[in-house]
Design a protein around this motif. Structure first.
Motif, PDB file in Angstrom:
ATOM      1  N   ARG A  14      62.564  65.670  94.760  1.00  0.00           N
ATOM      2  CA  ARG A  14      62.465  65.203  96.151  1.00  0.00           C
ATOM      3  C   ARG A  14      61.047  64.898  96.612  1.00  0.00           C
ATOM      4  O   ARG A  14      60.825  63.872  97.273  1.00  0.00           O
ATOM      5  N   PRO A  15      60.040  65.723  96.308  1.00  0.00           N
ATOM      6  CA  PRO A  15      58.690  65.409  96.785  1.00  0.00           C
ATOM      7  C   PRO A  15      58.116  64.101  96.244  1.00  0.00           C
ATOM      8  O   PRO A  15      57.189  63.535  96.837  1.00  0.00           O
ATOM      9  N   PHE A  16      58.665  63.619  95.116  1.00  0.00           N
ATOM     10  CA  PHE A  16      58.194  62.358  94.548  1.00  0.00           C
ATOM     11  C   PHE A  16      58.786  61.149  95.286  1.00  0.00           C
ATOM     12  O   PHE A  16      58.293  60.030  95.149  1.00  0.00           O
ATOM     13  N   ILE A  17      59.865  61.376  96.027  1.00  0.00           N
ATOM     14  CA  ILE A  17      60.486  60.308  96.821  1.00  0.00           C
ATOM     15  C   ILE A  17      59.813  60.340  98.190  1.00  0.00           C
ATOM     16  O   ILE A  17      60.300  60.951  99.134  1.00  0.00           O
ATOM     17  N   GLU A  44      55.976  58.359  89.229  1.00  0.00           N
ATOM     18  CA  GLU A  44      56.632  58.494  87.936  1.00  0.00           C
ATOM     19  C   GLU A  44      56.777  59.979  87.609  1.00  0.00           C
ATOM     20  O   GLU A  44      55.869  60.769  87.867  1.00  0.00           O
ATOM     21  N   ILE A  45      57.920  60.325  87.001  1.00  0.00           N
ATOM     22  CA  ILE A  45      58.199  61.724  86.695  1.00  0.00           C
ATOM     23  C   ILE A  45      58.658  61.810  85.232  1.00  0.00           C
ATOM     24  O   ILE A  45      59.788  61.437  84.915  1.00  0.00           O
ATOM     25  N   HIS A  61      64.547  53.612  74.274  1.00  0.00           N
ATOM     26  CA  HIS A  61      64.783  54.297  75.541  1.00  0.00           C
ATOM     27  C   HIS A  61      63.499  54.939  76.031  1.00  0.00           C
ATOM     28  O   HIS A  61      62.726  55.494  75.249  1.00  0.00           O
ATOM     29  N   GLY A  62      63.273  54.886  77.344  1.00  0.00           N
ATOM     30  CA  GLY A  62      62.110  55.514  77.941  1.00  0.00           C
ATOM     31  C   GLY A  62      62.336  56.994  78.172  1.00  0.00           C
ATOM     32  O   GLY A  62      63.376  57.556  77.818  1.00  0.00           O
ATOM     33  N   ASN A  63      61.340  57.632  78.815  1.00  0.00           N
ATOM     34  CA  ASN A  63      61.414  59.087  78.974  1.00  0.00           C
ATOM     35  C   ASN A  63      60.884  59.539  80.324  1.00  0.00           C
ATOM     36  O   ASN A  63      60.241  60.583  80.424  1.00  0.00           O
ATOM     37  N   LYS A  64      61.169  58.741  81.366  1.00  0.00           N
ATOM     38  CA  LYS A  64      60.725  59.158  82.694  1.00  0.00           C
ATOM     39  C   LYS A  64      61.583  58.517  83.775  1.00  0.00           C
ATOM     40  O   LYS A  64      62.245  57.493  83.548  1.00  0.00           O
ATOM     41  N   LEU A  65      61.577  59.160  84.939  1.00  0.00           N
ATOM     42  CA  LEU A  65      62.132  58.570  86.147  1.00  0.00           C
ATOM     43  C   LEU A  65      61.013  57.825  86.864  1.00  0.00           C
ATOM     44  O   LEU A  65      59.874  58.284  86.900  1.00  0.00           O
ATOM     45  N   ILE A  66      61.351  56.664  87.428  1.00  0.00           N
ATOM     46  CA  ILE A  66      60.376  55.894  88.202  1.00  0.00           C
ATOM     47  C   ILE A  66      60.959  55.640  89.584  1.00  0.00           C
ATOM     48  O   ILE A  66      62.067  55.108  89.720  1.00  0.00           O
ATOM     49  N   TYR A  67      60.207  56.032  90.601  1.00  0.00           N
ATOM     50  CA  TYR A  67      60.569  55.747  91.999  1.00  0.00           C
ATOM     51  C   TYR A  67      59.679  54.621  92.495  1.00  0.00           C
ATOM     52  O   TYR A  67      58.452  54.667  92.318  1.00  0.00           O
ATOM     53  N   VAL A  75      64.282  52.068  94.775  1.00  0.00           N
ATOM     54  CA  VAL A  75      65.160  52.420  93.657  1.00  0.00           C
ATOM     55  C   VAL A  75      64.596  53.639  92.934  1.00  0.00           C
ATOM     56  O   VAL A  75      63.393  53.940  93.019  1.00  0.00           O
ATOM     57  N   LEU A  76      65.475  54.341  92.221  1.00  0.00           N
ATOM     58  CA  LEU A  76      65.067  55.394  91.301  1.00  0.00           C
ATOM     59  C   LEU A  76      65.611  55.006  89.932  1.00  0.00           C
ATOM     60  O   LEU A  76      66.829  54.900  89.751  1.00  0.00           O
TER      61      LEU A  76
END
Length: 273
Positions: A14-17, A44-45, A61-67, A75-76
């Protein structure tokens, strides 16, 4: 899997959003990682930093979430997905989808590379998924129902959102992008299908076959999320065809289709309301 693990993970993210709740969660499939180049990154997380999160092991395949933002919408993006064939349980495969819902996300875009069995398809075609057939040996909703997310027996009669499909078709027509429509069959993997297995998929009513997507989509629908899904046809197979396909060839086929996929998804995000 206990609800508190989903909440713990969501609480970390949540803090990254830092701005608006994402309008979409986007799940990138094999070789579709170039879509991440289209995002205006806010944060990026890395998966390795996220509590309880699985780790991807598959090339492409990548290895992170991107907001961030695409076409003006927040988007996430999940840059790499998790597969049953990697040894993960269905609860682990679908873990991110549970977290996305706890973050308040209501819409999901899912992509994959798949083998075509419809004789009218060609390698590099884009297929809008209209329905699926679940052939995985374990169901992602097996076990005690998570009542906080959805009903014990969710309705799957309109799994792939008709309004979203209609919008995607209209965008494709406007942009001059040729698209197919069809039924996706999910198998366990990790072997590519034998010619007889391709024939089975076709006999069952499938147009394409792959090793992902179905578990995530089932969980998304269980919790009331709207789903738009797209396949890139990366190889062709059938009872009379021995495709002799490799993962590198799948990635090559997907890369050739990438500009059309990116344009379609960007316009879709821009126009959807």
């Amino acid at each position: 899997m206990m609800y508190h693990l989903f909440e713990q993970t969501a609480q970390y993210i949540r803090p990254f959003i830092t701005e608006q709740t994402p309008a979409f969660a986007i799940v990138l499939g094999s070789g579709l990682g170039d879509l991440k180049k289209e995002i205006e990154v806010i944060s990026e997380i890395p998966y390795a930093n996220i509590p309880n999160f699985p780790q991807t092991t598959v090339q492409g395949h990548g290895n992170k979430l991107i907001y961030g933002k695409i076409a003006g919408k927040y988007v996430l993006m999940q840059t790499g997905r998790f597969h049953y064939y990697e040894g993960y349980s269905m609860q682990e495969v679908t873990f991110p989808m549970r977290v996305f819902r706890l973050l308040g996300i209501q819409n999901v875009i899912v992509s994959n590379a798949s083998g075509g069995v419809n004789p009218t398809f060609s390698i590099g075609d884009i297929m809008l998924i209209t329905d699926h057939i679940n052939m995985f040996p374990e169901h992602p909703l097996r076990g005690k129902n998570l009542d906080k997310f959805g009903a014990r027996f969710p309705d799957m009669s309109q799994t792939y959102d008709k309004q979203m499909l209609s919008l995607a078709q209209q965008i494709a027509q406007n942009e001059g992008i040729s698209v197919q429509k069809g039924v996706y069959v999910g198998l366990q993997g990790p072997t590519f299908e034998t010619p007889a297995e391709y024939g089975m998929v076709k006999a069952l009513g499938g147009d394409a076959v792959g090793m992902s997507t179905v578990p995530e989509v089932i969980v998304a629908r269980h919790q009331g999320m709207r789903v738009f899904a797209v396949s890139v046809i990366s190889d062709l197979g059938g009872a009379d065809i021995a495709p002799n396909v490799s993962h590198d060839e799948v990635l090559e086929a997907v890369n050739k289709a990438m500009p059309k996929v990116i344009l379609l998804v960007k316009r879709f995000i821009e126009k959807f309301s």
